[in-house]
Design a protein around this motif. Structure first.
Motif, PDB file in Angstrom:
ATOM      1  N   MET A 101       0.840  -1.195   0.000  1.00  0.00           N
ATOM      2  CA  MET A 101       0.000   0.000   0.000  1.00  0.00           C
ATOM      3  C   MET A 101       0.880   1.253   0.000  1.00  0.00           C
ATOM      4  O   MET A 101       0.995   1.969   0.981  1.00  0.00           O
ATOM      5  N   THR A 102       1.560   1.532  -1.105  1.00  0.00           N
ATOM      6  CA  THR A 102       2.489   2.640  -1.176  1.00  0.00           C
ATOM      7  C   THR A 102       1.889   3.863  -1.872  1.00  0.00           C
ATOM      8  O   THR A 102       2.407   4.965  -1.725  1.00  0.00           O
ATOM      9  N   GLU A 103       0.833   3.708  -2.648  1.00  0.00           N
ATOM     10  CA  GLU A 103       0.228   4.840  -3.346  1.00  0.00           C
ATOM     11  C   GLU A 103      -0.393   5.806  -2.345  1.00  0.00           C
ATOM     12  O   GLU A 103      -0.936   5.401  -1.325  1.00  0.00           O
ATOM     13  N   ARG A 104      -0.305   7.107  -2.667  1.00  0.00           N
ATOM     14  CA  ARG A 104      -0.913   8.119  -1.823  1.00  0.00           C
ATOM     15  C   ARG A 104      -1.989   8.857  -2.602  1.00  0.00           C
ATOM     16  O   ARG A 104      -1.833   9.148  -3.778  1.00  0.00           O
ATOM     17  N   LEU A 105      -3.069   9.173  -1.933  1.00  0.00           N
ATOM     18  CA  LEU A 105      -4.136   9.937  -2.563  1.00  0.00           C
ATOM     19  C   LEU A 105      -3.666  11.372  -2.798  1.00  0.00           C
ATOM     20  O   LEU A 105      -2.900  11.922  -1.993  1.00  0.00           O
ATOM     21  N   PRO A 106      -4.112  12.011  -3.879  1.00  0.00           N
ATOM     22  CA  PRO A 106      -3.697  13.393  -4.135  1.00  0.00           C
ATOM     23  C   PRO A 106      -4.296  14.357  -3.121  1.00  0.00           C
ATOM     24  O   PRO A 106      -5.333  14.080  -2.515  1.00  0.00           O
ATOM     25  N   ILE A 107      -3.653  15.500  -2.955  1.00  0.00           N
ATOM     26  CA  ILE A 107      -4.144  16.578  -2.092  1.00  0.00           C
ATOM     27  C   ILE A 107      -4.547  17.747  -2.988  1.00  0.00           C
ATOM     28  O   ILE A 107      -3.742  18.237  -3.782  1.00  0.00           O
ATOM     29  N   ILE A 108      -5.792  18.188  -2.875  1.00  0.00           N
ATOM     30  CA  ILE A 108      -6.307  19.289  -3.682  1.00  0.00           C
ATOM     31  C   ILE A 108      -6.626  20.463  -2.770  1.00  0.00           C
ATOM     32  O   ILE A 108      -7.333  20.321  -1.779  1.00  0.00           O
ATOM     33  N   ASP A 109      -6.100  21.629  -3.133  1.00  0.00           N
ATOM     34  CA  ASP A 109      -6.386  22.866  -2.414  1.00  0.00           C
ATOM     35  C   ASP A 109      -7.550  23.554  -3.125  1.00  0.00           C
ATOM     36  O   ASP A 109      -7.399  24.048  -4.244  1.00  0.00           O
ATOM     37  N   MET A 110      -8.719  23.583  -2.465  1.00  0.00           N
ATOM     38  CA  MET A 110      -9.913  24.123  -3.106  1.00  0.00           C
ATOM     39  C   MET A 110     -10.084  25.625  -2.897  1.00  0.00           C
ATOM     40  O   MET A 110     -11.078  26.203  -3.347  1.00  0.00           O
ATOM     41  N   GLU A 111      -9.142  26.289  -2.231  1.00  0.00           N
ATOM     42  CA  GLU A 111      -9.292  27.712  -1.901  1.00  0.00           C
ATOM     43  C   GLU A 111      -9.681  28.571  -3.115  1.00  0.00           C
ATOM     44  O   GLU A 111     -10.554  29.440  -2.986  1.00  0.00           O
TER      45      GLU A 111
END
Length: 331
Positions: free
Chosen positions: A1-11
């Motif tokens: 389980m090495t994949e990481r979910l993306p981080i989205i800045d919705m500002e």
């Protein structure tokens, strides 16, 4: 389980004049939803203090004696489908989940037209008399998260090549907003799941989780962990957004196993279509492969075969989650 979910800045989505910024966020949403339908969300404008107070009040609630919690049991919520359920009281795929929880939603008075009409899953919440601080804390958090979800749906509209207010006009005249507070106790059998594999039902889920984690997401590369990220929500799309986009955006299976050695809390807010809105594919939707979808889904039931209102879909699902409450809530 090495994949990481993306981080989205919705500002940037909060500034209608920032066309370039909104386009960047919309493109990131499209990439995440086409890949696996899950991402972390920052820039949501929910104050850190709101999270802290929500967790504190929730821990006080679950520490109450069973007799006190039973005073607001779901069996007392009637058609509104609100209240507390005990450990093992909710089913996923017919198996009891290793969690207890509190079901909440938009606070509607008995005089609200939908409540007076007897529409299921609409009505007042049930609150424990022992914790007067729980109600304002929960409702304040729900208001902030609902605002964030509404703005995020503008980004979803843009990500599909629609104007920013398309979903608002077509499906969100009176959104179905439901909120849950879940408590996953430490311990349990090694093969016991806090929540078994499932997908969510509507448009978007905004999930706040405490620091202990346990959420897992099924991606094309296998199951990956979605550990807590300070200040971030986890966002995932639901069955109806997959249905509306013809499978372009995927409603991704996920599950929870609490192996932290600590009691875990999570706080999902479901921002979903108007209960009475008919679920018709968008003008820009893809063409789903129903047989492939049925074969891949955890329950072997394709969302693309559904025809009806969101309320029809939701009631069909919750009847399987709490079969013991069907007569009281839906009769």
């Amino acid at each position: 389980m090495t994949e990481r979910l993306p981080i989205i800045d919705m500002e940037p989505l909060f500034d209608a004049a920032d066309e370039a910024g909104r386009r960047r966020v919309a493109d990131a949403i499209a990439q995440a939803c086409e890949a696996h339908g899950f991402f972390y969300l920052v820039g949501h404008r929910i104050a850190p203090a709101a999270f802290a107070e929500l967790e504190a009040q929730s821990r006080l609630f679950f520490a109450l004696p069973v007799e006190a919690k039973a005073q607001i049991a779901m069996s007392r919520g009637g058609r509104a489908w609100r209240g507390w359920f005990p450990l093992g009281g909710e089913l996923t795929s017919g198996r009891p989940d290793l969690k207890e929880g509190l079901y909440l939603g938009s606070e509607l008075s008995p005089e609200h037209p939908r409540v007076r009409a007897g529409l299921p899953m609409h009505g007042p919440n049930l609150w424990p008399a022992e914790l007067p601080g729980l109600k304002p804390t929960v409702l304040g958090y729900m208001d902030a998260a609902t605002r964030a979800a509404g703005v995020l749906m503008e980004g979803v509209s843009l990500s599909l090549g629609l104007d920013a207010r398309w979903f608002q006009r077509a499906y969100l005249a009176e959104p179905t907003v439901l909120f849950r507070i879940f408590h996953y106790p430490a311990g349990g059998e090694p093969d016991a799941w806090g929540v078994g594999e499932h997908t969510d039902y509507g448009l978007l889920t905004l999930l706040a989780q405490d620091r202990f984690g346990g959420l897992q997401v099924k991606t094309p590369g296998g199951w990956v962990e979605a550990p807590p990220v300070e200040g971030a929500l986890v966002c995932n799309i639901g069955d109806m957004l997959e249905r509306l986009t013809g499978g372009r955006f995927r409603s991704t299976p996920h599950r929870v196993r609490n192996v932290s050695g600590h009691d875990r809390l999570s706080f999902p807010l479901f921002f979903d279509p108007d209960f009475t809105a008919r679920m018709q594919p968008l003008p820009v939707s893809g063409r789903a492969d129903v047989d492939a979808d049925r074969a891949e889904r955890w329950d072997k039931a394709s969302v693309h075969e559904f025809d009806g209102t969101y309320g029809d879909y939701l009631l069909g699902k919750v009847a399987k989650v709490f079969p013991q409450l069907v007569d009281a809530a839906l009769g």
